[in-house]
Design a protein around this motif. Structure first.
Motif, PDB file in Angstrom:
ATOM      1  N   GLU E 165       0.679  -1.374  -0.141  1.00  0.00           N
ATOM      2  CA  GLU E 165       0.015  -0.070   0.008  1.00  0.00           C
ATOM      3  C   GLU E 165       0.868   1.310   0.033  1.00  0.00           C
ATOM      4  N   ILE E 168       1.710   2.005  -3.561  1.00  0.00           N
ATOM      5  CA  ILE E 168       0.718   2.101  -4.599  1.00  0.00           C
ATOM      6  C   ILE E 168       0.864   3.393  -5.283  1.00  0.00           C
ATOM      7  N   PHE E 169       1.129   4.483  -4.656  1.00  0.00           N
ATOM      8  CA  PHE E 169       1.132   5.768  -5.423  1.00  0.00           C
ATOM      9  C   PHE E 169       2.544   6.136  -5.976  1.00  0.00           C
ATOM     10  N   LYS E 171       5.649   6.435  -8.330  1.00  0.00           N
ATOM     11  CA  LYS E 171       5.702   6.227  -9.779  1.00  0.00           C
ATOM     12  C   LYS E 171       6.472   4.981 -10.161  1.00  0.00           C
ATOM     13  N   ALA E 174       4.058   0.142 -10.718  1.00  0.00           N
ATOM     14  CA  ALA E 174       2.874  -0.551 -10.953  1.00  0.00           C
ATOM     15  C   ALA E 174       3.244  -2.249 -11.119  1.00  0.00           C
ATOM     16  N   ILE E 178       1.438  -4.966  -8.728  1.00  0.00           N
ATOM     17  CA  ILE E 178       0.625  -5.882  -9.436  1.00  0.00           C
ATOM     18  C   ILE E 178       1.115  -7.451  -9.021  1.00  0.00           C
ATOM     19  N   THR E 241      -9.296  -5.291   0.229  1.00  0.00           N
ATOM     20  CA  THR E 241      -8.273  -4.260  -0.080  1.00  0.00           C
ATOM     21  C   THR E 241      -7.519  -4.493  -1.311  1.00  0.00           C
ATOM     22  N   SER E 243      -8.565  -6.236  -3.762  1.00  0.00           N
ATOM     23  CA  SER E 243      -9.162  -6.000  -5.245  1.00  0.00           C
ATOM     24  C   SER E 243      -9.257  -4.439  -5.499  1.00  0.00           C
ATOM     25  N   THR E 244      -9.472  -3.600  -4.463  1.00  0.00           N
ATOM     26  CA  THR E 244      -9.436  -2.291  -4.758  1.00  0.00           C
ATOM     27  C   THR E 244      -8.175  -1.792  -4.953  1.00  0.00           C
ATOM     28  N   ALA E 245      -7.071  -2.198  -4.491  1.00  0.00           N
ATOM     29  CA  ALA E 245      -5.684  -1.812  -4.772  1.00  0.00           C
ATOM     30  C   ALA E 245      -5.367  -1.944  -6.470  1.00  0.00           C
ATOM     31  N   ILE E 246      -5.823  -3.459  -6.674  1.00  0.00           N
ATOM     32  CA  ILE E 246      -5.717  -3.860  -8.051  1.00  0.00           C
ATOM     33  C   ILE E 246      -6.556  -2.493  -9.150  1.00  0.00           C
ATOM     34  N   GLN E 247      -7.667  -2.229  -8.751  1.00  0.00           N
ATOM     35  CA  GLN E 247      -8.328  -1.432  -9.478  1.00  0.00           C
ATOM     36  C   GLN E 247      -7.715   0.137  -9.230  1.00  0.00           C
ATOM     37  N   VAL E 248      -7.103   0.179  -8.340  1.00  0.00           N
ATOM     38  CA  VAL E 248      -6.362   1.761  -8.095  1.00  0.00           C
ATOM     39  C   VAL E 248      -5.109   1.658  -8.957  1.00  0.00           C
ATOM     40  N   ASN E 249      -4.595   0.497  -8.872  1.00  0.00           N
ATOM     41  CA  ASN E 249      -3.102   0.466  -9.604  1.00  0.00           C
ATOM     42  C   ASN E 249      -3.321   0.457 -11.266  1.00  0.00           C
TER      43      ASN E 249
END
Ligand SMILES: [Mg+2]
Ligand SMILES: [Mg+2]
Ligand SMILES: [Mg+2]
Ligand SMILES: [Mg+2]
Ligand SMILES: [Mg+2]
Ligand SMILES: [Mg+2]
Ligand SMILES: [Mg+2]
Ligand SMILES: [Mg+2]
Ligand SMILES: [Mg+2]
Ligand SMILES: [Mg+2]
Ligand SMILES: [Mg+2]
Ligand SMILES: [Mg+2]
Ligand SMILES: [Mg+2]
Ligand SMILES: [Mg+2]
Ligand SMILES: [Mg+2]
Ligand SMILES: [Mg+2]
Ligand SMILES: [Mg+2]
Ligand SMILES: [Mg+2]
Ligand SMILES: [Mg+2]
Ligand SMILES: [Mg+2]
Ligand SMILES: [Mg+2]
Ligand SMILES: [Mg+2]
Ligand SMILES: [Mg+2]
Ligand SMILES: [Mg+2]
Ligand SMILES: [Mg+2]
Ligand SMILES: [Mg+2]
Ligand SMILES: [Mg+2]
Ligand SMILES: [Mg+2]
Ligand SMILES: [Mg+2]
Ligand SMILES: [Mg+2]
Ligand SMILES: [Mg+2]
Lengths: 321, 321, 321, 321, 321
Positions: E165, E168-169, E171, E174, E178, E241, E243-249
């Protein structure tokens, strides 16, 4: 509009009677009247309400239409609403049939649908030993006919899905796939809203406190519930496959975009190299020795050609071309 | 603010009375007082609490507002909270009505909504044989009125969805589609939070241990529950369609991006070829035989034109143009 | 087509008998007839219906085929439908077996599948102390055999998923991964529709009101239910992993696209800089001092090379190259 | 650390007592001791365990901490664990309070939270007619206080979500929106794990077999459960909106990317046309008639300008510019 | 392989005995034998089956292995299967323990796991007043030990998730994010399939019809069930979390791609302008006045520089640079 109005006794048809004669037969203990109406007017419904003592709320639902499929108990009688889903070319036509069932009467009111229920009447009259169970069996027969008409619809949706599935991995078919999947999802949802609530309602008829009208035909009602489960299962399967297909479609478009980008990048690289070289030898510096060299031009062409060839080979190996 | 305060007996209206006279009528066995307040102040609520012996927690909920729709038992009485959802131009206005129901009283407190319930009072006074069932029937009438007002909202949301669905496959409409879908989802969620909890709460009134106030009007309460099921089904259908539409919108944008990329790649390829050739013949090598050739220039143009033509044809066939 | 027809008593096989002799044995109290048919014709089914008094609805299901797995009670007898899922190279072949079970008979009708049930007959004849429990035990033995044949299918699907999972992060494998995941999802759904309904149906045999035929073999039926739970758990796990894998696949393609874009942008930048410089010194202004400068050309080349070098370094550090 | 330790009888406070005096009061029939500890050491817990005969497993949970919210029965006594969720600037601080409740005692142990429960003690002492219900009412008061402190947290999260929603369609806000949505989702999950299990546990206190300690305060416990349902509903609503917002954010980024691509393609096309023309007239063929033509240069400029103008117009109309 | 085999009476250990002596002690009323085996061979299992009269189906499960966690009743005895999940560096090692529990015996068979259960035996022997409850308490002790070993695994997964986490942000992270999320999802699913079925099975031991072996230790079994709920809650939280992290990624990658595209478009625009100008002044028209102008070249450079500067400024303001 009145379709027909006949009386039955001991599992056999007595006679066709006019609306006015209904009250004489309705009161006979071992006899029931079966009236079929199509797109009934409020006046016709009011007349039926008086003859059979229908509950105002059930009549209100029948006159409003657009009800959710259900089977409700109004004391000794039952009121069922079922969606009629018919294939109409590419579209699905959704009609409705309201069935009021009492000890001595069955009133079916069919709205917005082309297929009648005459077949159902013939089937009942062909099975006296079952028709002997009275109006409850007629409700089963109507329910069974409505549910059996869902099968050709689900088959059509399943084969349309199979046709789209064959195209899923075809290049350039992404846009048409998405449109067909979206269209298919709309139709499946329509069928879902005809089947799922009816499955629940009919299920309640075969478990827990059984309504006296359906007591003797439990095995038959359970068979219809099983068919509803089967269709609901297929509907869920189609919905699940559609949502996966939409996800896969997005992935394939992105993969294709990636392939296009790689080829754009590769060719842009090759041309840019050629143009850069040409640009350099197109400069107007006075002292550019190779420009005077006799074989300057062919050498330049050779340099350009070999660079482009080398780049082409590298991109080919990296899978970009 | 007091809307009105009248007494009813044997299914008929007795008279309008001032708040102070409530205690005289409330104690009469076969009579109930129906008080309607709008945006009641705490003082007004306290006065009512004293007159009808309301439970402090119910009064607290009514004064706080922003409650979740519910129907709660406080011993012999019932306390119901319902959301009033009204179309206000593009927006949804959500008000609240709290209904305190006892053997001898009905107190309805309406907050933040423009539509009154006078129509409900007239409907009750028009059906004496039903009003005879007492305050329980009034609760049904209020519930039925609130639920019936959800139908125009769901119809509006369904037609807005249909308008967006027509645009889904229109080119360049992606951004406005997404904004409208998001806006629609917000409104549907508001309606969902008005309907779903009320559906559960009202459902409990018609199954299991029936509260004595609703005993004689079960069929009517069940009809409202069925309407709530219908709206809830439509709400779920809209939410499901919206989430599919958002997915499909993303796919279409990616497909469009792919189409743009392909055309960019194709034209870039064609221009790059022309520029490369031009660049080569723009080089300043002294010994470039074709440059001196009388037909050099037209030949060059021919070469460039045919290369571009050939590339155009290839891209056309590959579907990139 | 008749596979065989034998009689059993006190847990031991009596003899093989022709169809015609069935009626003599069926009526004997402590004896049951076990008939096995393959792809039965309607005539054969009708004959069996007469011999064993089968319900018309059960016979109708058996003759239509394509039923949803289920175990239904028809009074004293049971009617079970199970899907036979067999690995057929890359594909899954789905057959069906209908089992009619009464006090004195077991009729199994196998459609569209290659593997017979002879092994099951041998197993029963090898366990006389269990076969003593009568036709109920034969139902368990058939159910156990069908369920045990699901294990190799789930193992095959799990290893295919593991093979795809190894490729998920391999570059350039996106398209083949998606196709294999989609294909795998189709097969898992087929297995899900064989297992889930049967799990529910068999579960009902081991809880609540136990059918008298299964009373003495509860522990054995519960073992089969546990195996069905195990397979259903694995099926759910595969479906969940597939949907995550599809999401991850989309992310990886987008990441790869991003990497390609960065390299395209970097190289385009480098070449564009070179071409721009070349273009400037390719201009035909008469007064361009550096053009006459003896070291003009090498200086220009130096300027171009150093700019490209600098850009290359910057893109390398930013991770674009 | 001991906060205070006082005794209560007949709904009124008797006196503050030292820990050592607890045993004298605990045995009195109509009296209960209320002890409040903060970040209790194992020694303090052991002492309390001896005084009140607490179960070792409950004491173990209290000493370990990080329990899941729950309300467990230990014979005649109850052991409740509740999460204390407090706004701490941008972050959420999660503490824990363990409450041991017996006929004659209430022990509350508060860990890792700044807000005390003195307010709760005052509220109880202000409502003697309710405090008369004994330690069960104190449990309600503590539960009600904990749950009421969730409302400001849910309000804060709802307004943060509204602030993000206002930015959803703002250009260039995608990255900050995603970060804020992810951050918001983390906090909502924390609140969900405080509320949902407590809702279930408290729900069990008000339905089915009621524990004797809560028998007389059912209406009050049910009010807290309703508040928990309300918060849980809002939490679910926020989670649903966040997941839609993330989907919409992805769509908007892709739409923006599409718009950028189109403008890139358009301008690239326009410049490439100009450069191609310039390149052609920059070729060094000796016989290029237009080069000698007096108006050659302006004509060329005109051709280039008009081609660029035409392309600009076409791209404008196609919505690419 | 035999680990040990000892007898217990009245909560205290009697002695260690050889397998052959088991039958003498097993028949004593108030005494039970506790045998522990590791990776038992079929012969060893058969021997145990004879000594303790184990059901063939339970023995079959124990010998096959790879069972779904469960607790099954075989008449007076219980058969439990639990997954042993151990951290093995980066991987999760999943073993299995089968526990056969009867009035006078406990047989635990541990497969494919390194951690033994000696600690459990010591714990039991240290709590005679609890061991007095007999083999039921030993089952609890084994269950509690297995469940307590899940906590370090869930803690490890939670801290790995927190580490991802934090990235996640970041640069360019990614692809590694994943891969780590996918790896984490695989491990969490393994833990889910150990915990969820066991939670259900153990839950049934503490509600409804309690098995006589567990009657006296309900509070202890309920404590283990609460721990299982806690872990199951954390597992669900991690899966949500992820599945949300994958979406946000995916969103972040698309945002980054957008930023790259904008910078590519901006720089391409700037260079293309420069090249176009250079190209125009590189044309060979004889009558190009500005070419002869003394300050033509510097003017051209000025025009090019100012256009590029202006474009740079515009792109900077539009956020493309
Ligand atoms: Mg209605
Ligand atoms: Mg229904
Ligand atoms: Mg349903
Ligand atoms: Mg059937
Ligand atoms: Mg069935
Ligand atoms: Mg199904
Ligand atoms: Mg299903
Ligand atoms: Mg469904
Ligand atoms: Mg409240
Ligand atoms: Mg609710
Ligand atoms: Mg209704
Ligand atoms: Mg209903
Ligand atoms: Mg519905
Ligand atoms: Mg629904
Ligand atoms: Mg059938
Ligand atoms: Mg079934
Ligand atoms: Mg088993
Ligand atoms: Mg299941
Ligand atoms: Mg499972
Ligand atoms: Mg599972
Ligand atoms: Mg614990
Ligand atoms: Mg709980
Ligand atoms: Mg409440
Ligand atoms: Mg809620
Ligand atoms: Mg809700
Ligand atoms: Mg087994
Ligand atoms: Mg289980
Ligand atoms: Mg515990
Ligand atoms: Mg618990
Ligand atoms: Mg949980
Ligand atoms: Mg949870």
């Amino acid at each position: 509009m009145l379709i027909n109005c006949s009386t039955y006794q001991e599992g056999a048809k007595l006679n066709d009677i006019p609306i006015s004669a209904i009250s004489d037969f309705v009161s006979r203990p071992d006899c029931f009247v079966w009236v079929a109406l199509r797109d009934a007017s409020d006046a016709e419904l009011a007349e039926m309400q008086a003859e059979f003592g229908l509950h105002e709320l059930a009549v209100e639902d029948a006159s409003h239409g657009h009800q959710r499929p259900k089977i409700e108990e109004y004391g000794e009688s039952l009121f069922a609403v079922m969606h009629l889903v018919e294939l109409d070319g590419e579209e699905l036509n959704v009609g409705e049939v309201n069935v009021f069932v009492g000890k001595n009467y069955v009133l079916s009111v069919r709205n917005r649908s082309r297929h009648g229920f005459l077949g159902v009447r013939e089937r009942c009259e062909r099975e006296p030993e079952l028709l002997r169970h009275g109006s409850g069996f007629v409700l089963y027969a109507l329910l069974d006919a409505v549910v059996d008409r869902y099968f050709p619809v689900i088959d059509a949706l399943e084969s349309e899905l199979e046709r789209v599935e064959e195209q899923i991995f075809a290049k350039g078919a992404a846009r048409s796939n998405i449109e067909r999947l979206y269209e298919l999802k709309r139709k499946v949802t329509t069928l879902k809203h005809a089947v799922a609530p009816l499955m629940e309602a009919a299920g309640k008829l075969t478990s827990g406190r059984i309504h006296h009208l359906c007591a003797e035909t439990q095995t038959y009602f359970r068979d219809v519930v099983d068919h509803l489960y089967r269709i609901n299962g297929s509907v869920d399967a189609i919905r699940d496959t559609i949502s996966t297909a939409i996800q896969v479609n997005l992935s394939l478009v992105t993969i294709e975009e990636n392939e296009v980008n790689k080829r754009l990048a590769a060719w842009a690289g090759i041309f840019a190299a050629a143009t850069a070289f040409a640009g350099i030898w197109g400069m107007n510096f006075t002292h550019m020795p190779e420009l005077q060299w006799e074989y300057g031009y062919p050498a330049a062409l050779a340099v350009i050609a070999s660079t482009c060839g080398f780049l082409y080979y590298r991109f080919k190996r990296a899978g970009w071309l």
